[in-house]
Write an enzyme that holds these catalytic residues in place. Structure first.
Site, mmCIF file in Angstrom:
data_model
loop_
_atom_site.group_PDB
_atom_site.id
_atom_site.type_symbol
_atom_site.label_atom_id
_atom_site.label_comp_id
_atom_site.label_asym_id
_atom_site.label_seq_id
_atom_site.Cartn_x
_atom_site.Cartn_y
_atom_site.Cartn_z
ATOM 1 N N LYS A 160 -11.302 -1.917 8.826
ATOM 2 C CA LYS A 160 -10.454 -2.722 9.707
ATOM 3 C C LYS A 160 -10.913 -2.579 11.160
ATOM 4 O O LYS A 160 -11.382 -3.527 11.772
ATOM 5 C CB LYS A 160 -8.994 -2.280 9.599
ATOM 6 C CG LYS A 160 -8.495 -2.051 8.185
ATOM 7 C CD LYS A 160 -8.257 -3.321 7.417
ATOM 8 C CE LYS A 160 -7.571 -3.020 6.090
ATOM 9 N NZ LYS A 160 -7.262 -4.227 5.323
ATOM 10 N N TRP A 210 0.830 -1.208 0.000
ATOM 11 C CA TRP A 210 0.000 0.000 0.000
ATOM 12 C C TRP A 210 0.862 1.254 0.000
ATOM 13 O O TRP A 210 0.513 2.261 -0.638
ATOM 14 C CB TRP A 210 -0.967 -0.028 1.177
ATOM 15 C CG TRP A 210 -1.798 -1.271 1.156
ATOM 16 C CD1 TRP A 210 -1.757 -2.314 2.038
ATOM 17 C CD2 TRP A 210 -2.749 -1.658 0.144
ATOM 18 N NE1 TRP A 210 -2.634 -3.298 1.654
ATOM 19 C CE2 TRP A 210 -3.250 -2.934 0.503
ATOM 20 C CE3 TRP A 210 -3.221 -1.040 -1.006
ATOM 21 C CZ2 TRP A 210 -4.204 -3.605 -0.265
ATOM 22 C CZ3 TRP A 210 -4.172 -1.702 -1.783
ATOM 23 C CH2 TRP A 210 -4.647 -2.968 -1.406
ATOM 24 N N ASP A 242 -1.106 6.927 6.489
ATOM 25 C CA ASP A 242 -2.198 6.004 6.206
ATOM 26 C C ASP A 242 -2.317 5.089 7.420
ATOM 27 O O ASP A 242 -1.460 4.246 7.664
ATOM 28 C CB ASP A 242 -1.870 5.205 4.942
ATOM 29 C CG ASP A 242 -2.916 4.139 4.614
ATOM 30 O OD1 ASP A 242 -3.865 3.949 5.406
ATOM 31 O OD2 ASP A 242 -2.772 3.484 3.563
#
Length: 356
Positions: free
Chosen positions: A190, A99, A166
């Site tokens: 999440k 990511w 992030d």
């Protein structure tokens, strides 16, 4: 048979949060309409957004000079929106996984991108530590938890330039010093809510600095000025996020979440480290509390499929490792009870006793 949800995302949510969301799907706020069919501008939905923002600020101690907004598009859209809004000439990125690499790729379309360090050559098994952040960078971007590889930054970094993080997979899992960040963002699927909503925490004075034209929908200021209501927001995930935030507060706040997460991680990592059959994949000093990755030792590799079948029959869900790492991955987000971790540990011990 009880199911133990170790999915990496979308992932486990507190049972009471799921129940309240289900009730709202049938009847929101007792007005005879489903939350799926109400207007986002309904008078009884605005308090949902307002309370969610207020709880974000309370639970994370967010100062008044920061804004909290809810957007669609997931963290992946932020890979583009971040450089659109902040990259004038140069940005710095720490490459710690898939990511982070994707975020860096998007930024290259907006200016000079400096990769300050990378652990790619070691298949991202550690967090790089010896690097220099360019003092002339517009911002420094990090990914605090790497779901695929099981590594995590467990402290707030010092940066000479605005720090952008992030935090998709570890937000609310530990206390953070928001003042050290220019911006924090993440997909909610999440630790917060179902997929569909993205949270943004941004320091207001950093906006409006770039010279380029920013399309209206991609401009953070647009959404701040309109209270996340410029266009139709993801109503249901925001409602669920509010229920999760209430749950975190009722269960002792972020400090208590961290305490529980440390206990869960220690329980499983100790089992892995003392096993004859299993071994962890991430460097010990950089191990994630959220995503615990492990594989079979070389002499037992042929038993991986057998263990997966055995664990599935014992109620373990979502423990197959990402193809980049292989083996197994147990995601131990806030809502996962330690009893589920103990069940996995017992499952591993039983399989090892039968096969090692």
């Amino acid at each position: 048979m009880k199911k133990h949800n170790f999915n990496a995302g979308p992932s486990i949510l507190p049972q009471e949060v799921i129940k309240k969301t289900a009730e709202a799907v049938l009847d929101f706020d007792g007005d005879g309409l489903s939350i799926l069919e109400i207007s986002h501008r309904a008078k009884n939905f605005q308090p949902v957004v307002d309370e969610a923002v207020a709880l974000f600020k309370e639970l994370l101690n967010i100062p008044d000079n920061y804004s909290v907004i809810f957007l669609g598009g997931g963290a992946s859209l932020q890979f583009c929106m971040v450089p659109f809004n902040f990259l004038e000439t140069k940005a710095a990125y720490l490459n710690t996984g898939v990511w982070a690499k994707k975020a860096m790729k998007e930024a290259k379309g907006f200016g000079d991108v400096v990769e300050v360090a990378s652990s790619a050559d070691a298949n991202y098994t550690f967090i790089p530590k010896d690097y220099t952040i360019p003092a002339d960078a517009d911002y420094f971007h990090i990914t605090t938890n790497n779901t695929i590889y099981g590594t995590e930054l467990l402290e707030d970094l010092e940066s000479p330039v605005p720090l952008i993080a992030d935090m998709s997979s570890d937000i609310f899992s530990r206390p953070i010093d928001v003042t050290k960040y220019g911006m924090i963002y993440g997909g909610a699927q999440k630790n917060l809510a179902p997929a569909g909503v993205t949270f943004i925490i941004v320091r207001n004075d950093l906006l409006g600095k770039v010279s380029r034209y920013i399309p209206t929908m991609l401009n953070y200021q647009t959404h701040i000025d309109n209270g996340s209501m410029f266009n139709t927001p993801p109503v249901l995930p925001i409602f669920t996020a509010l229920q999760t935030l209430r749950w975190i507060k009722a269960n002792g706040g972020v400090a208590e979440m961290e305490k529980r997460n440390i206990a869960k991680a220690e329980l499983l990592y100790n089992a892995i480290d003392n096993s004859k059959m299993f071994v962890g994949t991430a460097n010990k000093e950089d191990r994630s509390r959220m995503n615990i990755c492990f594989v079979m030792k070389d002499e037992y590799k042929h038993l991986e499929a057998d263990f997966m079948k055995f664990a599935t029959e014992k109620g373990m869900v979502g423990i197959k490792g990402h193809r980049s790492v292989g083996g197994f991955r147990a995601s131990t987000y806030n809502a996962l009870p330690i009893e589920s971790v103990q069940a996995l540990v017992d499952c591993m011990a039983e399989f090892e006793k039968q096969n090692a």
